[in-house]
Scaffold this active site. Structure first.
Site, short mmCIF file in Angstrom:
data_model
loop_
_atom_site.label_atom_id
_atom_site.label_comp_id
_atom_site.label_asym_id
_atom_site.label_seq_id
_atom_site.Cartn_x
_atom_site.Cartn_y
_atom_site.Cartn_z
N THR A 121 70.55 -0.39 68.85
CA THR A 121 71.18 -1.45 69.26
C THR A 121 70.77 -2.45 70.44
O THR A 121 71.51 -3.15 70.80
CB THR A 121 72.76 -1.39 69.56
OG1 THR A 121 72.15 0.23 71.21
CG2 THR A 121 73.36 0.04 68.45
N HIS A 126 77.66 -10.61 61.62
CA HIS A 126 79.64 -11.17 61.32
C HIS A 126 80.25 -11.38 62.84
O HIS A 126 79.91 -10.55 63.93
CB HIS A 126 79.94 -10.15 60.27
CG HIS A 126 78.85 -10.66 59.15
ND1 HIS A 126 79.04 -10.81 58.25
CD2 HIS A 126 77.73 -9.50 58.54
CE1 HIS A 126 78.25 -10.63 57.67
NE2 HIS A 126 77.67 -10.20 57.47
#
Length: 184
Positions: A160, A110
């Site tokens: 990540t 997003h």
């Protein structure tokens, strides 16, 4: 394939409320409902309809996806109970990948700007997992990550960044704890 799906798969901003995408998600939800009602995946033929390619992977229900069509398994893969694979971009698993219960592989992303999120904009980045990777229970693999062959992702790790081949990572965020497991 319509423009919203093309944009989604290319990692560009797209409208998740597009009619084609909504229909594909509904199709996936219907197939997941059927598959997740099986006992230990006793009707694995459903996976042929749900997934892009599955090569006989053993996937213990329940199993959750956005679309399913963008997920590709190499031969000999195993997913334990409760895995979530959000596939707004491709997810590719190599041969013999093992995934612990409740692990998540997420390609959905997003915008960082609040006004873009408020407008409903989304995007995604693909995840690639090499041969012979082991992903521990409850691990999270975030958008855009590549995990090299033979790597181990510790239980509960939050991945990540890319993980080099034959590297063991753990923690949040995941970081190397060993560079070459003794059994590989």
């Amino acid at each position: 394939m319509g423009p919203a799906r093309r944009a989604m798969l290319a990692g560009l901003p797209y409208d998740p409320e597009d009619n084609e995408l909504a229909a594909l998600r509904r199709r996936a939800q219907d197939l997941m409902r059927s598959y997740n009602a099986t006992i230990d995946g006793d009707d694995r033929s459903i996976l042929s309809d749900l997934l892009g390619s599955w090569n006989g992977a053993v996937i213990r229900p329940p199993f959750y996806v956005d679309y399913g069509l963008h997920i590709h398994f190499g031969p000999g893969c195993f997913l334990n109970y409760g895995c979530v694979f959000l596939d707004v971009a491709e997810i590719r698993l190599g041969a013999r990948v093992q995934v612990g219960p409740m692990a998540q592989v997420l390609t959905a992303d997003h915008p960082r700007e609040a006004h873009r999120r408020a407008a409903g904009e989304e995007s995604g980045r693909p995840v690639t997992i090499g041969d012979d990777v082991w992903i521990g229970a409850g691990a999270l693999v975030l958008p855009g990550v590549t995990i090299g062959a033979g790597a181990i992702i510790g239980a509960g790790a939050v991945v990540t960044r890319d993980v080099p081949a034959r590297t063991t990572v753990a923690s949040n965020p995941a970081r190397p704890i060993a560079s070459k497991p003794p059994f590989i």
